[in-house]
Write an enzyme that holds these catalytic residues in place. Structure first.
Site, PDB file in Angstrom:
ATOM      1  CG  ASN A 107      -0.325   3.486 -12.757  1.00 14.99           C
ATOM      2  OD1 ASN A 107      -0.886   4.143 -13.633  1.00 14.99           O
ATOM      3  ND2 ASN A 107      -0.896   2.412 -12.216  1.00 14.99           N
TER       4      ASN A 107
ATOM      5  CE1 TYR B 200      -7.526  10.982 -10.104  1.00 11.43           C
ATOM      6  CE2 TYR B 200      -8.129  12.592 -11.780  1.00 11.43           C
ATOM      7  CZ  TYR B 200      -7.544  11.394 -11.430  1.00 11.43           C
ATOM      8  OH  TYR B 200      -6.972  10.612 -12.402  1.00 11.43           O
TER       9      TYR B 200
ATOM     10  CG  ASP C 204      -1.844   1.157   1.305  1.00 12.02           C
ATOM     11  OD1 ASP C 204      -1.554   2.184   0.660  1.00 12.02           O
ATOM     12  OD2 ASP C 204      -2.864   1.051   2.001  1.00 12.02           O
TER      13      ASP C 204
HETATM   14  P1  NAD Z   1      -7.361   1.675 -11.975  1.00 11.53           P
HETATM   15  O1  NAD Z   1      -8.309   2.006 -10.887  1.00 11.53           O
HETATM   16  O2  NAD Z   1      -7.791   0.720 -13.044  1.00 11.53           O
HETATM   17  O3  NAD Z   1      -5.988   1.122 -11.355  1.00 11.53           O
HETATM   18  C1  NAD Z   1      -5.346   1.756 -10.262  1.00 11.53           C
HETATM   19  C2  NAD Z   1      -4.557   0.726  -9.494  1.00 11.53           C
HETATM   20  O4  NAD Z   1      -3.959   1.401  -8.364  1.00 11.53           O
HETATM   21  C3  NAD Z   1      -5.432  -0.407  -8.930  1.00 11.53           C
HETATM   22  O5  NAD Z   1      -4.857  -1.658  -9.246  1.00 11.53           O
HETATM   23  C4  NAD Z   1      -5.424  -0.131  -7.429  1.00 11.53           C
HETATM   24  O6  NAD Z   1      -5.545  -1.310  -6.637  1.00 11.53           O
HETATM   25  C5  NAD Z   1      -4.074   0.553  -7.250  1.00 11.53           C
HETATM   26  N1  NAD Z   1      -4.024   1.309  -5.987  1.00 11.53           N
HETATM   27  C6  NAD Z   1      -4.975   2.113  -5.470  1.00 11.53           C
HETATM   28  N2  NAD Z   1      -4.592   2.571  -4.265  1.00 11.53           N
HETATM   29  C7  NAD Z   1      -3.371   2.035  -4.020  1.00 11.53           C
HETATM   30  C8  NAD Z   1      -2.472   2.115  -2.927  1.00 11.53           C
HETATM   31  N3  NAD Z   1      -2.770   2.828  -1.832  1.00 11.53           N
HETATM   32  N4  NAD Z   1      -1.305   1.444  -2.997  1.00 11.53           N
HETATM   33  C9  NAD Z   1      -1.005   0.692  -4.095  1.00 11.53           C
HETATM   34  N5  NAD Z   1      -1.829   0.576  -5.157  1.00 11.53           N
HETATM   35  C10 NAD Z   1      -2.999   1.236  -5.114  1.00 11.53           C
HETATM   36  O7  NAD Z   1      -6.940   3.082 -12.600  1.00 11.53           O
HETATM   37  P2  NAD Z   1      -6.295   3.455 -14.016  1.00 11.53           P
HETATM   38  O8  NAD Z   1      -7.362   4.023 -14.878  1.00 11.53           O
HETATM   39  O9  NAD Z   1      -5.451   2.362 -14.530  1.00 11.53           O
HETATM   40  O10 NAD Z   1      -5.384   4.693 -13.565  1.00 11.53           O
HETATM   41  C11 NAD Z   1      -3.995   4.613 -13.315  1.00 11.53           C
HETATM   42  C12 NAD Z   1      -3.462   6.011 -13.083  1.00 11.53           C
HETATM   43  O11 NAD Z   1      -3.784   6.847 -14.196  1.00 11.53           O
HETATM   44  C13 NAD Z   1      -4.080   6.708 -11.861  1.00 11.53           C
HETATM   45  O12 NAD Z   1      -3.074   7.478 -11.223  1.00 11.53           O
HETATM   46  C14 NAD Z   1      -5.135   7.601 -12.472  1.00 11.53           C
HETATM   47  O13 NAD Z   1      -5.436   8.693 -11.643  1.00 11.53           O
HETATM   48  C15 NAD Z   1      -4.461   8.016 -13.759  1.00 11.53           C
HETATM   49  N6  NAD Z   1      -5.380   8.470 -14.815  1.00 11.53           N
HETATM   50  C16 NAD Z   1      -6.258   7.631 -15.425  1.00 11.53           C
HETATM   51  C17 NAD Z   1      -7.079   8.108 -16.430  1.00 11.53           C
HETATM   52  C18 NAD Z   1      -8.042   7.219 -17.191  1.00 11.53           C
HETATM   53  O14 NAD Z   1      -8.686   7.698 -18.124  1.00 11.53           O
HETATM   54  N7  NAD Z   1      -8.176   5.944 -16.872  1.00 11.53           N
HETATM   55  C19 NAD Z   1      -7.044   9.453 -16.799  1.00 11.53           C
HETATM   56  C20 NAD Z   1      -6.152  10.296 -16.136  1.00 11.53           C
HETATM   57  C21 NAD Z   1      -5.317   9.785 -15.156  1.00 11.53           C
END
Ligand code: NAD
Length: 451
Positions: free
Chosen positions: A292, A357, A265
Protein backbone atom coordinates in the site's frame (compact mmCIF):
# COMPACT_ATOMS: atom_id res chain seq x y z
CA UNK A 1 -14.67 -0.17 13.23
CA UNK A 2 -12.59 2.02 10.95
CA UNK A 3 -12.73 5.67 11.82
CA UNK A 4 -14.11 7.96 9.14
CA UNK A 5 -11.26 9.01 6.84
CA UNK A 6 -9.64 12.36 7.46
CA UNK A 7 -10.51 14.19 4.27
CA UNK A 8 -11.09 17.81 3.36
CA UNK A 9 -14.53 19.42 3.92
CA UNK A 10 -17.09 18.20 1.41
CA UNK A 11 -18.56 21.53 0.33
CA UNK A 12 -21.12 20.27 -2.18
CA UNK A 13 -22.13 17.29 -0.01
CA UNK A 14 -22.73 19.52 3.06
CA UNK A 15 -24.67 22.05 1.00
CA UNK A 16 -26.92 19.48 -0.67
CA UNK A 17 -27.80 17.89 2.68
CA UNK A 18 -28.76 21.26 4.24
CA UNK A 19 -32.45 22.32 4.07
CA UNK A 20 -31.94 25.08 1.44
CA UNK A 21 -29.53 22.85 -0.50
CA UNK A 22 -31.99 19.95 -0.65
CA UNK A 23 -34.77 22.35 -1.75
CA UNK A 24 -32.62 23.81 -4.53
CA UNK A 25 -31.43 20.36 -5.58
CA UNK A 26 -34.97 19.09 -6.06
CA UNK A 27 -36.01 22.25 -7.96
CA UNK A 28 -32.98 22.33 -10.23
CA UNK A 29 -32.44 18.58 -10.59
CA UNK A 30 -28.94 18.80 -9.05
CA UNK A 31 -27.15 15.53 -8.37
CA UNK A 32 -27.77 14.27 -4.82
CA UNK A 33 -25.17 11.96 -3.28
CA UNK A 34 -26.74 9.19 -1.19
CA UNK A 35 -25.48 7.91 2.13
CA UNK A 36 -23.92 4.57 1.20
CA UNK A 37 -24.75 1.35 3.04
CA UNK A 38 -21.52 0.10 4.63
CA UNK A 39 -20.81 -3.17 6.42
CA UNK A 40 -21.60 -3.42 10.12
CA UNK A 41 -21.24 -6.78 11.87
CA UNK A 42 -24.61 -8.23 12.79
CA UNK A 43 -26.63 -6.06 10.39
CA UNK A 44 -28.64 -7.72 7.59
CA UNK A 45 -26.45 -8.31 4.52
CA UNK A 46 -28.99 -6.69 2.20
CA UNK A 47 -31.81 -4.13 2.46
CA UNK A 48 -34.32 -6.58 0.95
CA UNK A 49 -34.67 -9.97 -0.79
CA UNK A 50 -32.60 -11.08 -3.80
CA UNK A 51 -34.49 -11.37 -7.07
CA UNK A 52 -32.73 -14.18 -8.92
CA UNK A 53 -33.13 -14.65 -12.67
CA UNK A 54 -31.54 -16.28 -15.71
CA UNK A 55 -31.34 -19.84 -16.91
CA UNK A 56 -27.63 -20.57 -17.25
CA UNK A 57 -25.36 -23.04 -15.46
CA UNK A 58 -24.99 -20.85 -12.33
CA UNK A 59 -28.57 -20.04 -11.29
CA UNK A 60 -29.14 -23.16 -9.19
CA UNK A 61 -25.67 -23.28 -7.54
CA UNK A 62 -25.99 -19.57 -6.76
CA UNK A 63 -29.38 -20.17 -5.15
CA UNK A 64 -27.68 -22.74 -2.90
CA UNK A 65 -24.81 -20.33 -2.10
CA UNK A 66 -27.35 -17.66 -1.14
CA UNK A 67 -29.03 -19.85 1.49
CA UNK A 68 -28.46 -17.10 4.14
CA UNK A 69 -30.48 -14.64 2.03
CA UNK A 70 -34.16 -14.45 1.11
CA UNK A 71 -34.35 -15.32 -2.59
CA UNK A 72 -37.33 -14.65 -4.87
CA UNK A 73 -37.86 -15.93 -8.42
CA UNK A 74 -40.44 -13.50 -9.69
CA UNK A 75 -41.03 -9.80 -9.41
CA UNK A 76 -43.72 -8.89 -6.90
CA UNK A 77 -45.25 -5.44 -7.13
CA UNK A 78 -44.54 -3.23 -4.15
CA UNK A 79 -41.45 -5.22 -3.02
CA UNK A 80 -38.12 -3.40 -2.84
CA UNK A 81 -35.33 -5.84 -3.65
CA UNK A 82 -31.92 -5.71 -2.00
CA UNK A 83 -30.33 -7.16 -5.13
CA UNK A 84 -31.11 -8.23 -8.69
CA UNK A 85 -28.87 -11.18 -9.53
CA UNK A 86 -28.98 -12.54 -13.07
CA UNK A 87 -27.30 -15.65 -14.39
CA UNK A 88 -26.38 -14.65 -17.95
CA UNK A 89 -24.17 -17.67 -18.64
CA UNK A 90 -26.96 -19.12 -20.78
CA UNK A 91 -26.80 -16.14 -23.18
CA UNK A 92 -25.02 -17.63 -26.18
CA UNK A 93 -26.17 -15.42 -29.06
CA UNK A 94 -26.96 -11.81 -29.86
CA UNK A 95 -30.69 -12.63 -29.92
CA UNK A 96 -30.45 -14.12 -26.44
CA UNK A 97 -29.34 -10.75 -25.04
CA UNK A 98 -33.07 -9.98 -24.99
CA UNK A 99 -33.12 -11.97 -21.72
CA UNK A 100 -31.35 -9.04 -20.04
CA UNK A 101 -34.06 -6.64 -21.16
CA UNK A 102 -36.83 -9.00 -20.08
CA UNK A 103 -35.46 -9.47 -16.57
CA UNK A 104 -34.08 -6.04 -15.74
CA UNK A 105 -36.40 -3.59 -17.48
CA UNK A 106 -39.47 -4.27 -15.28
CA UNK A 107 -37.31 -4.60 -12.14
CA UNK A 108 -35.25 -1.39 -12.36
CA UNK A 109 -37.64 0.67 -10.22
CA UNK A 110 -37.88 -2.08 -7.59
CA UNK A 111 -34.30 -1.90 -6.32
CA UNK A 112 -33.89 -0.64 -2.74
CA UNK A 113 -31.50 2.24 -1.91
CA UNK A 114 -27.91 0.91 -1.85
CA UNK A 115 -29.22 -2.16 -3.70
CA UNK A 116 -27.06 -4.34 -5.90
CA UNK A 117 -27.18 -5.50 -9.50
CA UNK A 118 -24.91 -8.48 -10.17
CA UNK A 119 -24.74 -10.16 -13.59
CA UNK A 120 -22.93 -13.50 -13.82
CA UNK A 121 -21.42 -14.40 -17.18
CA UNK A 122 -18.80 -16.73 -18.65
CA UNK A 123 -15.27 -15.45 -19.42
CA UNK A 124 -15.83 -14.39 -23.07
CA UNK A 125 -12.49 -15.61 -24.50
CA UNK A 126 -13.16 -19.08 -23.11
CA UNK A 127 -16.76 -19.74 -24.22
CA UNK A 128 -15.80 -21.56 -27.41
CA UNK A 129 -18.24 -20.07 -29.95
CA UNK A 130 -18.09 -16.78 -31.80
CA UNK A 131 -21.75 -15.94 -31.15
CA UNK A 132 -21.46 -16.69 -27.43
CA UNK A 133 -18.22 -14.70 -27.12
CA UNK A 134 -19.86 -11.65 -28.68
CA UNK A 135 -22.92 -11.97 -26.44
CA UNK A 136 -20.87 -12.47 -23.27
CA UNK A 137 -18.71 -9.44 -24.08
CA UNK A 138 -21.89 -7.39 -24.47
CA UNK A 139 -22.65 -7.94 -20.78
CA UNK A 140 -19.87 -5.51 -19.89
CA UNK A 141 -21.48 -2.54 -21.62
CA UNK A 142 -24.84 -3.49 -20.15
CA UNK A 143 -23.72 -3.67 -16.51
CA UNK A 144 -21.60 -0.52 -16.71
CA UNK A 145 -24.52 1.40 -18.24
CA UNK A 146 -26.90 0.10 -15.57
CA UNK A 147 -24.40 1.42 -12.97
CA UNK A 148 -24.67 4.86 -14.53
CA UNK A 149 -28.48 4.80 -14.36
CA UNK A 150 -28.91 3.55 -10.79
CA UNK A 151 -29.66 6.10 -8.07
CA UNK A 152 -29.54 6.25 -4.25
CA UNK A 153 -26.24 4.43 -3.73
CA UNK A 154 -27.13 1.31 -5.74
CA UNK A 155 -24.34 -0.33 -7.77
CA UNK A 156 -23.95 -2.73 -10.71
CA UNK A 157 -21.22 -5.30 -11.36
CA UNK A 158 -20.36 -8.14 -13.74
CA UNK A 159 -18.69 -11.38 -12.67
CA UNK A 160 -17.16 -13.54 -15.40
CA UNK A 161 -16.86 -17.13 -14.20
CA UNK A 162 -14.45 -19.62 -15.82
CA UNK A 163 -16.38 -22.20 -17.89
CA UNK A 164 -14.61 -25.05 -16.04
CA UNK A 165 -15.83 -23.93 -12.59
CA UNK A 166 -17.26 -26.92 -10.71
CA UNK A 167 -20.98 -27.61 -10.73
CA UNK A 168 -21.37 -26.13 -7.22
CA UNK A 169 -19.63 -22.90 -8.33
CA UNK A 170 -18.09 -22.52 -4.86
CA UNK A 171 -15.34 -20.25 -6.21
CA UNK A 172 -17.97 -17.56 -6.86
CA UNK A 173 -19.19 -17.37 -3.28
CA UNK A 174 -16.68 -14.90 -1.79
CA UNK A 175 -17.15 -12.58 -4.78
CA UNK A 176 -20.92 -12.70 -4.57
CA UNK A 177 -20.96 -12.11 -0.82
CA UNK A 178 -18.59 -9.15 -1.20
CA UNK A 179 -20.59 -7.56 -4.00
CA UNK A 180 -23.95 -7.97 -2.25
CA UNK A 181 -22.67 -6.61 1.07
CA UNK A 182 -21.99 -3.07 2.25
CA UNK A 183 -18.28 -3.92 1.93
CA UNK A 184 -18.48 -3.06 -1.77
CA UNK A 185 -20.21 0.31 -1.13
CA UNK A 186 -17.84 2.33 -3.37
CA UNK A 187 -17.17 -0.38 -5.99
CA UNK A 188 -19.36 0.26 -9.03
CA UNK A 189 -19.38 -0.72 -12.70
CA UNK A 190 -16.64 -3.32 -12.22
CA UNK A 191 -15.87 -6.60 -13.94
CA UNK A 192 -14.39 -9.35 -11.78
CA UNK A 193 -13.03 -12.57 -13.22
CA UNK A 194 -13.32 -15.75 -11.17
CA UNK A 195 -11.27 -18.82 -12.08
CA UNK A 196 -12.24 -22.49 -12.13
CA UNK A 197 -10.93 -23.48 -8.67
CA UNK A 198 -13.32 -24.58 -5.96
CA UNK A 199 -13.21 -22.75 -2.63
CA UNK A 200 -14.00 -23.68 0.93
CA UNK A 201 -16.15 -21.29 2.94
CA UNK A 202 -14.36 -19.93 6.04
CA UNK A 203 -15.57 -21.12 9.46
CA UNK A 204 -17.02 -17.62 9.93
CA UNK A 205 -17.69 -15.10 7.15
CA UNK A 206 -17.24 -12.39 9.82
CA UNK A 207 -13.68 -13.59 10.66
CA UNK A 208 -12.40 -14.94 7.33
CA UNK A 209 -8.76 -14.10 8.08
CA UNK A 210 -8.55 -15.97 11.40
CA UNK A 211 -5.14 -17.65 11.71
CA UNK A 212 -3.56 -15.60 8.88
CA UNK A 213 -0.49 -13.36 9.13
CA UNK A 214 -0.80 -10.17 7.08
CA UNK A 215 1.69 -7.39 6.30
CA UNK A 216 0.51 -3.92 5.29
CA UNK A 217 3.07 -1.37 4.08
CA UNK A 218 2.47 2.37 4.47
CA UNK A 219 0.16 1.61 7.39
CA UNK A 220 0.94 4.58 9.65
CA UNK A 221 -2.01 6.56 8.28
CA UNK A 222 -4.59 6.87 5.51
CA UNK A 223 -5.70 3.85 3.52
CA UNK A 224 -2.95 1.61 4.97
CA UNK A 225 -4.03 2.22 8.58
CA UNK A 226 -7.62 1.29 7.67
CA UNK A 227 -6.52 -1.86 5.82
CA UNK A 228 -4.73 -2.93 9.00
CA UNK A 229 -7.88 -2.22 11.06
CA UNK A 230 -10.11 -4.20 8.73
CA UNK A 231 -7.65 -7.12 8.67
CA UNK A 232 -7.59 -7.15 12.49
CA UNK A 233 -11.41 -7.04 12.56
CA UNK A 234 -11.43 -10.03 10.19
CA UNK A 235 -9.23 -12.02 12.57
CA UNK A 236 -5.72 -11.64 11.06
CA UNK A 237 -2.45 -11.18 12.94
CA UNK A 238 -1.19 -7.92 11.44
CA UNK A 239 2.29 -6.49 10.88
CA UNK A 240 2.13 -2.78 10.06
CA UNK A 241 5.16 -1.27 8.30
CA UNK A 242 6.09 2.31 7.46
CA UNK A 243 9.14 4.57 7.18
CA UNK A 244 11.05 5.27 10.40
CA UNK A 245 9.98 8.96 10.28
CA UNK A 246 6.33 7.85 10.65
CA UNK A 247 7.19 5.86 13.80
CA UNK A 248 4.81 7.58 16.20
CA UNK A 249 1.76 7.31 13.92
CA UNK A 250 2.73 3.71 13.16
CA UNK A 251 2.79 2.83 16.88
CA UNK A 252 -0.64 4.46 17.28
CA UNK A 253 -2.05 2.32 14.44
CA UNK A 254 -0.46 -0.80 15.90
CA UNK A 255 -1.61 -0.15 19.48
CA UNK A 256 -5.18 0.56 18.43
CA UNK A 257 -5.64 -2.87 16.85
CA UNK A 258 -3.05 -5.03 18.60
CA UNK A 259 -0.75 -5.18 15.55
CA UNK A 260 3.05 -5.42 15.48
CA UNK A 261 4.91 -2.40 14.10
CA UNK A 262 7.97 -2.61 11.85
CA UNK A 263 9.95 0.49 10.81
CA UNK A 264 10.72 -0.29 7.18
CA UNK A 265 11.46 1.86 4.16
CA UNK A 266 10.17 -0.34 1.33
CA UNK A 267 12.82 1.06 -1.03
CA UNK A 268 15.73 -0.15 1.13
CA UNK A 269 17.73 -2.75 -0.84
CA UNK A 270 17.33 -5.26 2.03
CA UNK A 271 13.61 -4.53 2.64
CA UNK A 272 12.43 -8.00 1.54
CA UNK A 273 15.05 -9.68 3.70
CA UNK A 274 14.26 -7.61 6.78
CA UNK A 275 10.54 -8.21 6.41
CA UNK A 276 11.11 -11.93 5.81
CA UNK A 277 13.35 -12.31 8.89
CA UNK A 278 10.99 -10.29 11.10
CA UNK A 279 7.86 -12.19 10.07
CA UNK A 280 9.55 -15.60 10.21
CA UNK A 281 10.98 -15.02 13.69
CA UNK A 282 7.76 -13.65 15.16
CA UNK A 283 5.05 -15.52 13.28
CA UNK A 284 6.63 -18.28 11.18
CA UNK A 285 5.93 -16.63 7.79
CA UNK A 286 3.45 -14.47 5.90
CA UNK A 287 0.07 -15.32 4.34
CA UNK A 288 -0.94 -11.91 2.98
CA UNK A 289 1.13 -8.94 1.79
CA UNK A 290 -0.44 -5.62 0.85
CA UNK A 291 1.80 -3.17 -1.01
CA UNK A 292 0.00 0.00 0.00
CA UNK A 293 2.93 2.40 0.61
CA UNK A 294 2.79 5.04 -2.10
CA UNK A 295 3.79 8.61 -2.81
CA UNK A 296 3.02 11.37 -5.31
CA UNK A 297 5.56 13.96 -6.49
CA UNK A 298 3.52 15.84 -9.10
CA UNK A 299 5.00 18.14 -11.77
CA UNK A 300 4.40 18.60 -15.46
CA UNK A 301 6.94 16.41 -17.24
CA UNK A 302 8.62 19.49 -18.75
CA UNK A 303 9.38 20.74 -15.21
CA UNK A 304 10.08 17.43 -13.50
CA UNK A 305 13.45 16.68 -11.91
CA UNK A 306 14.98 13.23 -11.85
CA UNK A 307 14.41 12.87 -8.08
CA UNK A 308 10.62 13.21 -8.40
CA UNK A 309 10.59 10.70 -11.23
CA UNK A 310 12.71 8.03 -9.59
CA UNK A 311 11.32 8.28 -6.04
CA UNK A 312 7.76 7.65 -7.26
CA UNK A 313 8.80 4.74 -9.50
CA UNK A 314 10.87 3.26 -6.67
CA UNK A 315 8.28 3.45 -3.88
CA UNK A 316 5.17 2.63 -5.93
CA UNK A 317 6.47 0.04 -8.39
CA UNK A 318 10.04 -1.21 -7.96
CA UNK A 319 9.70 -1.85 -4.21
CA UNK A 320 6.51 -3.95 -4.36
CA UNK A 321 7.95 -5.98 -7.22
CA UNK A 322 11.24 -6.59 -5.39
CA UNK A 323 9.56 -7.43 -2.07
CA UNK A 324 7.07 -9.89 -3.60
CA UNK A 325 9.85 -11.63 -5.52
CA UNK A 326 12.03 -11.79 -2.38
CA UNK A 327 9.27 -13.19 -0.15
CA UNK A 328 8.27 -15.79 -2.74
CA UNK A 329 11.88 -16.84 -3.46
CA UNK A 330 12.53 -17.38 0.26
CA UNK A 331 9.25 -19.28 0.69
CA UNK A 332 8.25 -16.81 3.43
CA UNK A 333 5.05 -15.98 1.55
CA UNK A 334 3.33 -19.29 2.13
CA UNK A 335 1.63 -21.56 -0.35
CA UNK A 336 -1.92 -20.24 -0.83
CA UNK A 337 -0.64 -16.73 -0.07
CA UNK A 338 -2.16 -13.45 -1.19
CA UNK A 339 -0.44 -10.46 -2.81
CA UNK A 340 -2.50 -7.30 -3.10
CA UNK A 341 -1.20 -4.20 -4.87
CA UNK A 342 -2.56 -0.69 -4.81
CA UNK A 343 -2.84 0.92 -8.23
CA UNK A 344 -4.91 4.05 -8.99
CA UNK A 345 -7.36 5.28 -11.60
CA UNK A 346 -4.46 7.58 -12.60
CA UNK A 347 -2.69 4.39 -13.71
CA UNK A 348 -5.66 3.58 -15.96
CA UNK A 349 -6.55 7.02 -17.34
CA UNK A 350 -3.30 8.94 -16.90
CA UNK A 351 -3.31 12.29 -15.16
CA UNK A 352 -1.85 15.71 -15.95
CA UNK A 353 1.21 16.35 -13.80
CA UNK A 354 1.50 12.66 -12.89
CA UNK A 355 3.63 11.02 -15.59
CA UNK A 356 5.72 9.45 -12.82
CA UNK A 357 2.71 8.34 -10.73
CA UNK A 358 0.68 7.21 -13.77
CA UNK A 359 3.60 5.12 -15.01
CA UNK A 360 4.12 3.55 -11.58
CA UNK A 361 0.44 2.71 -11.07
CA UNK A 362 0.01 1.31 -14.61
CA UNK A 363 3.15 -0.73 -13.94
CA UNK A 364 1.39 -2.15 -10.87
CA UNK A 365 -1.35 -3.42 -13.20
CA UNK A 366 1.37 -4.95 -15.37
CA UNK A 367 2.76 -6.65 -12.28
CA UNK A 368 -0.64 -8.26 -11.59
CA UNK A 369 -0.94 -9.41 -15.22
CA UNK A 370 2.58 -10.82 -15.36
CA UNK A 371 2.82 -12.39 -11.92
CA UNK A 372 -0.64 -13.92 -11.64
CA UNK A 373 0.10 -16.95 -13.89
CA UNK A 374 3.56 -17.40 -12.33
CA UNK A 375 2.34 -17.35 -8.72
CA UNK A 376 -0.58 -19.66 -9.52
CA UNK A 377 1.79 -22.63 -9.39
CA UNK A 378 2.16 -21.98 -5.63
CA UNK A 379 -1.53 -21.30 -5.10
CA UNK A 380 -0.67 -17.64 -4.51
CA UNK A 381 -3.09 -15.06 -5.92
CA UNK A 382 -2.23 -11.49 -6.91
CA UNK A 383 -4.79 -8.74 -7.47
CA UNK A 384 -4.91 -4.96 -7.28
CA UNK A 385 -7.31 -2.27 -6.24
CA UNK A 386 -7.36 0.97 -8.21
CA UNK A 387 -8.80 3.63 -5.91
CA UNK A 388 -10.46 6.71 -7.32
CA UNK A 389 -11.13 9.73 -5.15
CA UNK A 390 -10.71 8.57 -1.54
CA UNK A 391 -10.98 11.01 1.39
CA UNK A 392 -7.42 11.07 2.79
CA UNK A 393 -4.58 13.49 3.50
CA UNK A 394 -3.44 12.82 -0.10
CA UNK A 395 -6.70 14.07 -1.64
CA UNK A 396 -7.18 16.84 0.97
CA UNK A 397 -4.09 18.45 -0.60
CA UNK A 398 -5.82 18.78 -4.01
CA UNK A 399 -7.02 22.35 -4.87
CA UNK A 400 -10.67 22.90 -3.86
CA UNK A 401 -12.23 23.10 -7.36
CA UNK A 402 -10.52 19.95 -8.61
CA UNK A 403 -11.38 18.22 -5.35
CA UNK A 404 -15.12 18.95 -5.59
CA UNK A 405 -15.09 17.87 -9.26
CA UNK A 406 -13.23 14.68 -8.30
CA UNK A 407 -15.99 13.79 -5.86
CA UNK A 408 -18.89 14.57 -8.18
CA UNK A 409 -17.58 13.07 -11.42
CA UNK A 410 -18.74 9.58 -10.53
CA UNK A 411 -21.94 7.56 -10.53
CA UNK A 412 -22.09 7.67 -6.71
CA UNK A 413 -21.49 11.47 -6.68
CA UNK A 414 -19.05 11.45 -3.75
CA UNK A 415 -15.57 10.49 -2.63
CA UNK A 416 -14.96 7.10 -1.06
CA UNK A 417 -13.78 6.31 2.46
CA UNK A 418 -10.54 4.50 3.23
CA UNK A 419 -12.63 1.61 4.52
CA UNK A 420 -14.03 1.06 1.00
CA UNK A 421 -10.53 0.32 -0.33
CA UNK A 422 -9.72 -1.78 2.73
CA UNK A 423 -12.84 -3.95 2.37
CA UNK A 424 -12.00 -4.69 -1.28
CA UNK A 425 -8.48 -5.68 -0.26
CA UNK A 426 -9.89 -7.89 2.51
CA UNK A 427 -12.08 -9.63 -0.10
CA UNK A 428 -8.97 -10.44 -2.18
CA UNK A 429 -7.16 -11.55 0.99
CA UNK A 430 -9.84 -14.03 2.03
CA UNK A 431 -8.93 -17.73 1.83
CA UNK A 432 -12.30 -18.15 0.09
CA UNK A 433 -11.01 -15.94 -2.78
CA UNK A 434 -8.50 -18.52 -4.01
CA UNK A 435 -10.22 -18.55 -7.44
CA UNK A 436 -9.78 -14.77 -7.74
CA UNK A 437 -6.44 -13.77 -9.27
CA UNK A 438 -5.20 -11.32 -11.89
CA UNK A 439 -7.96 -8.76 -11.25
CA UNK A 440 -7.76 -5.00 -10.99
CA UNK A 441 -10.87 -3.70 -9.26
CA UNK A 442 -11.49 0.02 -9.21
CA UNK A 443 -12.80 1.42 -5.94
CA UNK A 444 -13.98 4.68 -7.43
CA UNK A 445 -17.80 4.93 -7.33
CA UNK A 446 -17.67 4.46 -11.13
CA UNK A 447 -15.61 7.60 -11.64
CA UNK A 448 -15.78 9.06 -15.13
CA UNK A 449 -11.99 9.30 -15.08
CA UNK A 450 -10.60 6.35 -16.98
CA UNK A 451 -14.05 4.79 -17.30
P1 NAD B 1 -0.90 8.55 2.52
O1 NAD B 1 0.12 9.50 2.01
O2 NAD B 1 -1.93 9.05 3.49
O3 NAD B 1 -0.19 7.27 3.17
C1 NAD B 1 0.89 6.60 2.54
C2 NAD B 1 1.75 5.96 3.59
O4 NAD B 1 2.86 5.33 2.91
C3 NAD B 1 2.35 6.98 4.58
O5 NAD B 1 2.14 6.53 5.91
C4 NAD B 1 3.83 6.99 4.21
O6 NAD B 1 4.68 7.27 5.31
C5 NAD B 1 4.02 5.58 3.66
N1 NAD B 1 5.23 5.49 2.83
C6 NAD B 1 5.66 6.37 1.90
N2 NAD B 1 6.84 5.98 1.40
C7 NAD B 1 7.18 4.84 2.05
C8 NAD B 1 8.30 3.97 2.00
N3 NAD B 1 9.33 4.23 1.18
N4 NAD B 1 8.32 2.89 2.79
C9 NAD B 1 7.29 2.63 3.64
N5 NAD B 1 6.20 3.43 3.74
C10 NAD B 1 6.15 4.52 2.96
O7 NAD B 1 -1.60 7.96 1.21
P2 NAD B 1 -3.01 7.22 1.00
O8 NAD B 1 -3.95 8.19 0.38
O9 NAD B 1 -3.41 6.49 2.21
O10 NAD B 1 -2.60 6.20 -0.16
C11 NAD B 1 -2.28 4.84 0.06
C12 NAD B 1 -2.12 4.16 -1.29
O11 NAD B 1 -3.29 4.35 -2.08
C13 NAD B 1 -0.97 4.74 -2.13
O12 NAD B 1 -0.34 3.68 -2.83
C14 NAD B 1 -1.68 5.67 -3.09
O13 NAD B 1 -0.94 5.88 -4.26
C15 NAD B 1 -2.96 4.91 -3.34
N6 NAD B 1 -4.08 5.73 -3.82
C16 NAD B 1 -4.67 6.68 -3.04
C17 NAD B 1 -5.74 7.40 -3.53
C18 NAD B 1 -6.49 8.43 -2.70
O14 NAD B 1 -7.47 8.98 -3.18
N7 NAD B 1 -6.09 8.71 -1.47
C19 NAD B 1 -6.19 7.21 -4.84
C20 NAD B 1 -5.55 6.25 -5.62
C21 NAD B 1 -4.50 5.51 -5.09
Amino acid sequence: MAAKSKGAPNLYGSFIHSAPGAFLASKLGLPQPAELRRYKAGEPALPGPVLLGGKGRLAEPVRALLSDYTVADSLASGTKYGALVFDATGIDSIDALAQLFEFFQPAMRSLAPSGRVVVLGTTPELVGSVDAQIAQRALEGFTRSVGKELLRGATSQLVYVHPDAGAAATGVESTLRFLLSGKSAFVDGQVIRVGAADSVAPASWDKPLAGKVAVVTGAARGIGATIAEVFARDGATVIVADIPAAGEALSDTANKIGATALALDVTAPDAAERLADFATERFGGIDIVVHNAGITRDKLLANMDEGRWSSVINVNLAAPHRITSGLVAKGVLKEGGRVIDVSSIAGIAGNRGQTNYGASKAGVIGMVDAESPLLAAKGITINAVAPGFIETAMTAAIPVGTREAGRLMSSLLQGGQTVDVAETIAYFASPASNAVSGNVVRVCGQSLIGA
